[in-house]
Design a protein around this motif. Structure first.
Motif, PDB file in Angstrom:
ATOM      1  N   GLY A 112     -11.796  25.929  -6.074  1.00  0.00           N
ATOM      2  CA  GLY A 112     -11.908  27.340  -5.726  1.00  0.00           C
ATOM      3  C   GLY A 112     -11.697  27.587  -4.252  1.00  0.00           C
ATOM      4  N   VAL A 113     -12.263  26.725  -3.403  1.00  0.00           N
ATOM      5  CA  VAL A 113     -12.077  26.871  -1.954  1.00  0.00           C
ATOM      6  C   VAL A 113     -10.607  26.673  -1.596  1.00  0.00           C
ATOM      7  CG1 VAL A 113     -12.641  25.882   0.310  1.00  0.00           C
ATOM      8  CG2 VAL A 113     -14.461  26.295  -1.351  1.00  0.00           C
ATOM      9  N   LEU A 114      -9.980  25.665  -2.185  1.00  0.00           N
ATOM     10  CA  LEU A 114      -8.553  25.434  -1.926  1.00  0.00           C
ATOM     11  C   LEU A 114      -7.715  26.649  -2.326  1.00  0.00           C
ATOM     12  CD1 LEU A 114      -8.189  21.738  -3.134  1.00  0.00           C
ATOM     13  CD2 LEU A 114      -7.786  22.571  -0.809  1.00  0.00           C
ATOM     14  N   ALA A 115      -8.092  27.307  -3.397  1.00  0.00           N
ATOM     15  CA  ALA A 115      -7.324  28.453  -3.884  1.00  0.00           C
ATOM     16  C   ALA A 115      -7.491  29.695  -3.019  1.00  0.00           C
ATOM     17  CB  ALA A 115      -7.732  28.770  -5.328  1.00  0.00           C
ATOM     18  N   HIS A 116      -8.654  29.851  -2.370  1.00  0.00           N
ATOM     19  CA  HIS A 116      -8.947  31.111  -1.690  1.00  0.00           C
ATOM     20  C   HIS A 116      -9.016  31.039  -0.164  1.00  0.00           C
ATOM     21  CE1 HIS A 116      -9.638  32.977  -5.545  1.00  0.00           C
ATOM     22  NE2 HIS A 116     -10.432  31.973  -5.877  1.00  0.00           N
ATOM     23  N   SER A 117      -9.088  29.853   0.392  1.00  0.00           N
ATOM     24  CA  SER A 117      -9.264  29.740   1.841  1.00  0.00           C
ATOM     25  C   SER A 117      -8.006  30.138   2.603  1.00  0.00           C
ATOM     26  CB  SER A 117      -9.638  28.308   2.211  1.00  0.00           C
ATOM     27  OG  SER A 117      -9.794  28.210   3.616  1.00  0.00           O
ATOM     28  N   LYS A 118      -8.226  30.815   3.729  1.00  0.00           N
ATOM     29  CA  LYS A 118      -7.126  31.181   4.626  1.00  0.00           C
ATOM     30  C   LYS A 118      -7.001  30.178   5.771  1.00  0.00           C
ATOM     31  CE  LYS A 118      -7.666  36.018   3.508  1.00  0.00           C
ATOM     32  NZ  LYS A 118      -8.298  37.266   3.883  1.00  0.00           N
ATOM     33  N   VAL A 119      -7.929  29.221   5.829  1.00  0.00           N
ATOM     34  CA  VAL A 119      -7.887  28.183   6.860  1.00  0.00           C
ATOM     35  C   VAL A 119      -7.698  26.835   6.165  1.00  0.00           C
ATOM     36  CG1 VAL A 119      -9.310  29.490   8.492  1.00  0.00           C
ATOM     37  CG2 VAL A 119     -10.410  27.891   6.911  1.00  0.00           C
ATOM     38  N   PRO A 120      -7.240  25.829   6.905  1.00  0.00           N
ATOM     39  CA  PRO A 120      -7.058  24.512   6.292  1.00  0.00           C
ATOM     40  C   PRO A 120      -8.357  23.972   5.692  1.00  0.00           C
ATOM     41  CG  PRO A 120      -5.982  24.594   8.427  1.00  0.00           C
ATOM     42  CD  PRO A 120      -6.797  25.851   8.309  1.00  0.00           C
ATOM     43  N   VAL A 121      -8.208  23.277   4.580  1.00  0.00           N
ATOM     44  CA  VAL A 121      -9.336  22.670   3.875  1.00  0.00           C
ATOM     45  C   VAL A 121      -9.093  21.167   3.814  1.00  0.00           C
ATOM     46  CG1 VAL A 121     -10.602  22.545   1.693  1.00  0.00           C
ATOM     47  CG2 VAL A 121      -9.686  24.741   2.486  1.00  0.00           C
ATOM     48  N   THR A 122     -10.096  20.412   4.247  1.00  0.00           N
ATOM     49  CA  THR A 122     -10.030  18.955   4.166  1.00  0.00           C
ATOM     50  C   THR A 122     -10.999  18.505   3.091  1.00  0.00           C
ATOM     51  OG1 THR A 122      -9.515  18.768   6.516  1.00  0.00           O
ATOM     52  CG2 THR A 122     -10.353  16.784   5.422  1.00  0.00           C
ATOM     53  N   VAL A 123     -10.489  17.732   2.125  1.00  0.00           N
ATOM     54  CA  VAL A 123     -11.310  17.208   1.042  1.00  0.00           C
ATOM     55  C   VAL A 123     -11.498  15.708   1.287  1.00  0.00           C
ATOM     56  CG1 VAL A 123     -11.504  16.882  -1.451  1.00  0.00           C
ATOM     57  CG2 VAL A 123     -10.383  18.936  -0.539  1.00  0.00           C
ATOM     58  N   VAL A 124     -12.751  15.291   1.403  1.00  0.00           N
ATOM     59  CA  VAL A 124     -13.070  13.919   1.750  1.00  0.00           C
ATOM     60  C   VAL A 124     -13.585  13.191   0.512  1.00  0.00           C
ATOM     61  CG1 VAL A 124     -14.493  12.428   3.223  1.00  0.00           C
ATOM     62  CG2 VAL A 124     -13.623  14.632   4.108  1.00  0.00           C
ATOM     63  N   PRO A 125     -12.886  12.145   0.091  1.00  0.00           N
ATOM     64  CA  PRO A 125     -13.359  11.387  -1.072  1.00  0.00           C
ATOM     65  C   PRO A 125     -14.489  10.436  -0.679  1.00  0.00           C
ATOM     66  CG  PRO A 125     -11.377  10.392  -0.230  1.00  0.00           C
ATOM     67  CD  PRO A 125     -11.628  11.634   0.600  1.00  0.00           C
ATOM     68  N   LEU A 126     -15.261  10.050  -1.678  1.00  0.00           N
ATOM     69  CA  LEU A 126     -16.237   9.000  -1.454  1.00  0.00           C
ATOM     70  C   LEU A 126     -15.501   7.671  -1.294  1.00  0.00           C
ATOM     71  CD1 LEU A 126     -19.058   9.776  -4.022  1.00  0.00           C
ATOM     72  CD2 LEU A 126     -19.319   9.629  -1.564  1.00  0.00           C
ATOM     73  N   PRO A 127     -16.075   6.721  -0.566  1.00  0.00           N
ATOM     74  CA  PRO A 127     -15.456   5.388  -0.533  1.00  0.00           C
ATOM     75  C   PRO A 127     -15.345   4.842  -1.950  1.00  0.00           C
ATOM     76  CG  PRO A 127     -17.214   5.573   1.096  1.00  0.00           C
ATOM     77  CD  PRO A 127     -17.269   6.818   0.261  1.00  0.00           C
ATOM     78  N   ALA A 128     -14.355   4.025  -2.218  1.00  0.00           N
ATOM     79  CA  ALA A 128     -14.060   3.531  -3.564  1.00  0.00           C
ATOM     80  C   ALA A 128     -15.266   2.907  -4.241  1.00  0.00           C
ATOM     81  CB  ALA A 128     -12.903   2.535  -3.509  1.00  0.00           C
ATOM     82  N   LEU A 129     -16.025   2.076  -3.565  1.00  0.00           N
ATOM     83  CA  LEU A 129     -17.166   1.413  -4.198  1.00  0.00           C
ATOM     84  C   LEU A 129     -18.235   2.399  -4.611  1.00  0.00           C
ATOM     85  CD1 LEU A 129     -17.531  -1.780  -1.992  1.00  0.00           C
ATOM     86  CD2 LEU A 129     -16.539  -1.586  -4.277  1.00  0.00           C
ATOM     87  N   ALA A 130     -18.528   3.371  -3.766  1.00  0.00           N
ATOM     88  CA  ALA A 130     -19.555   4.364  -4.085  1.00  0.00           C
ATOM     89  C   ALA A 130     -19.095   5.267  -5.213  1.00  0.00           C
ATOM     90  CB  ALA A 130     -19.910   5.181  -2.854  1.00  0.00           C
TER      91      ALA A 130
END
Length: 148
Positions: A127-145
């Motif tokens: 939803g944030v990606l669809a509506h934001s007018k500013v860049p959005v950074t999505v941070v994944p969890l580390p692979a093990l976690a």
């Protein structure tokens, strides 16, 4: 410059904060807005409790509790920050919060508290990606976690 970091108490949201703190440690100049959004009371809660103000106070307290770890991390790193607990649909409120604070970007974890592990991006992120007018950074969890 301000960066909004969405904090929902999940490991993913704290990972997002660690990502931003790493950028600040590397020389990026910004202050943080730590934002928590509490869903509004359900009709059942309102009917059962009869105290909307009491429910709202509990939600604000819950949001403040979720922000506590993030605030402690920001303070430990000596970062300037502001915090806000808001109510409403998180995907919309986070976008509004970013606009209100004049944030240059939004950073969130790939999956929050309401998302089952292994199903990709959460609904709030989408939803944030669809509506934001500013860049959005999505941070994944580390692979093990993420696999645990």
């Amino acid at each position: 410059m301000k960066i909004l970091v969405a904090i929902d108490g999940s490991a993913a949201s704290l990972q997002a904060l660690h990502h931003v703190l790493g950028l600040l440690h590397g020389g990026m100049r910004a202050s943080l807005v730590l934002g928590n959004v509490q869903e509004p009371a359900s009709l059942y809660e309102v009917v059962a409790v009869h105290d909307v103000e009491g429910i709202d106070a509990l939600r604000v307290a819950a949001g403040a509790d979720m922000l506590a770890a993030a605030e402690a991390l920001a303070e430990a790193r000596g970062c300037d920050y502001e915090s806000e607990v808001a109510g409403g649909a998180p995907e919309h409120v986070l976008v509004e919060m970013a606009e209100r604070y004049g944030a240059a970007g939004i950073v969130l974890g790939a999956r929050g508290m309401g998302t089952r592990p292994g199903i990709g991006l959460g609904s709030v992120v989408l939803g944030v990606l669809a509506h934001s007018k500013v860049p959005v950074t999505v941070v994944p969890l580390p692979a093990l976690a993420a696999d645990a």
